[in-house]
Design an enzyme around this catalytic site. Structure first.
Site, short mmCIF file in Angstrom:
data_model
loop_
_atom_site.label_atom_id
_atom_site.label_comp_id
_atom_site.label_asym_id
_atom_site.label_seq_id
_atom_site.Cartn_x
_atom_site.Cartn_y
_atom_site.Cartn_z
N SER A 120 6.89 -8.77 -45.80
CA SER A 120 6.85 -9.83 -46.81
C SER A 120 7.15 -9.29 -48.20
O SER A 120 7.46 -10.05 -49.11
CB SER A 120 5.47 -10.50 -46.81
OG SER A 120 4.47 -9.53 -46.99
N HIS A 141 11.38 -12.56 -42.42
CA HIS A 141 10.00 -12.78 -42.85
C HIS A 141 9.48 -14.12 -42.37
O HIS A 141 9.74 -15.16 -42.96
CB HIS A 141 9.91 -12.67 -44.38
CG HIS A 141 8.54 -12.96 -44.92
ND1 HIS A 141 8.35 -13.58 -46.14
CD2 HIS A 141 7.30 -12.73 -44.41
CE1 HIS A 141 7.04 -13.72 -46.35
NE2 HIS A 141 6.40 -13.22 -45.32
N ASN A 192 7.14 -15.02 -52.18
CA ASN A 192 6.14 -14.17 -52.83
C ASN A 192 6.47 -13.89 -54.29
O ASN A 192 5.59 -13.65 -55.10
CB ASN A 192 5.93 -12.87 -52.06
CG ASN A 192 4.98 -13.08 -50.89
OD1 ASN A 192 4.21 -14.02 -50.89
ND2 ASN A 192 5.05 -12.21 -49.90
#
Length: 379
Positions: A120, A141, A192
């Site tokens: 990630s 991911h 993220n």
């Protein structure tokens, strides 16, 4: 190139989830881990998950048995990869561990086998360069839990061949997921890069405005169209995950994140969120529990600093050729559950207001807040 046989390395929550999703789509899957007991536990969980789907009448008993029979648990690495066409690696997010795994895997797997890392935050290019086949190496991911989450980020490294990127996108589609391409191997990829810095920014917002957790979370939910508040989402994700991602991203790019001491402090104190019974909020037991948020509380907080932060990072992704508005919106909808497009919310608040806010923050708190040129051009 066609892929029919997949080996998943690592049988934890993500690993066995990816194995189940792949077997459901008709792939032959080998699930590999270093101990038989880990594999037994993983197979039990897969069985439980499939039984639950039978009970809910989503699949038949025969279909469940068929899916289960397509997954073979194996401890020996050479045995596990001997028929593989693609290996999806799902070992813990520790760079040295990943490199060690790939050193063994590179020797064990045939030269034509594709390596896909379910990381990630770790740099794809760096891991790829430790193998003899960086052109056959890609980031894939999946989001937690893979059985339910639709989004998969596909991240080519600097040397990844175009056909491998296309094949991986096709694979994602074949397992009934939606791929979002992160065109460059940037820290945090897409989701993220937007989510993790926003958790820190919410801590700063609390410092600067004295708003309560519930007020900030209510504003995030009711004014920004998130499915839950940002602190609630952090507790749900886990502070261990957030802290690890923070360290990795900040290590690679100081401009991506402005770390707030609270995140590390909570991690050190084992206040990991729902999984430990306490994070930003306290939880009474292990059942899924929601915080009381309301539109009245939302009125007490102006979330412009949070919008400014997430938008500045989105603009950075576009300016640096890692993504575009359409892909970012798709990622936000599927990965963060946004009910309203991000740039639509920004237009409602006013791009000029957001840029002014960023300039003001930059004056008070430093260069980190400088608005991306794309935002300035959008005024």
């Amino acid at each position: 190139m066609t892929v029919k046989n997949i080996t998943v390395l690592g049988s934890g929550v993500m690993g066995h989830g990816i194995a189940q999703v792949s077997a459901t789509a008709g792939y032959n899957v080998v699930l590999r881990d270093i101990k038989q007991e880990f594999l037994d536990k993983a197979m039990e969980k897969i069985k439980w998950s499939l039984d639950k789907m039978v009970t809910k009448e989503k699949i038949s008993k025969e279909e469940a048995d068929g899916i289960y029979s397509r997954i073979t648990p194996i401890v020996d690495l050479n045995e596990a990869v001997k028929d593989a066409e693609m290996v999806i690696e799902v070992v813990p997010e520790i760079m040295d561990l990943k490199k060690q795994v790939y050193a063994e895997l590179d020797k064990a797997a045939k030269p034509e086998v594709i390596f896909a890392s379910n990381t990630s935050t770790l740099p794809i290019t760096e891991i790829a360069n430790t193998t003899s086949r960086p052109e056959k190496f890609i980031g894939i991911h999946f989001f937690n839990p893979p059985q339910l989450m639709k989004l998969v980020e596909v991240i080519p490294g600097e040397k990844t061949a175009q056909e491998i990127t296309e094949l991986t996108q096709e694979f994602v589609k074949s397992v009934n997921k939606q791929a979002v391409l992160c065109r460059k191997d940037v820290p945090g990829f897409i989701i993220n890069r937007l989510f993790i810095p926003m958790v820190h920014e919410a801590c700063y917002l609390q410092d600067r405005t004295n708003a309560t957790l519930e007020e900030i979370d209510s504003a995030v939910k009711f004014k920004l169209g998130f499915p839950m508040g940002i602190f609630e989402l952090a507790d749900f994700t886990g502070m261990d995950v957030i802290h690890k991602a923070t360290v990795e991203m900040h290590l690679r790019d100081k401009k991506v994140i402005n770390p707030h001491k609270t995140v590390e402090k909570m991690f050190d104190e084992k206040k990991l969120g729902q999984k430990s019974g306490e994070g930003y909020y306290k939880y009474s037991d292990d059942k899924y529990e929601r915080v009381e948020l309301s539109e009245e509380l939302a009125e007490k907080c102006n979330p412009i600093q949070l919008v400014a932060n997430i938008l500045n990072n989105a603009a950075w992704l576009i300016t640096n050729g890692a993504s575009d508005i359409e892909e970012i919106e798709k990622a936000c909808k599927l990965g963060l559950g946004l009910k309203k497009p991000l740039f639509e919310t920004a237009k409602e608040i006013g791009i000029k207001n957001i840029v002014d806010e960023l300039n003001k923050l930059a004056e008070e708190h430093g260069e980190f807040y400088k608005p991306d040129p794309l935002l300035e051009s959008m005024i």
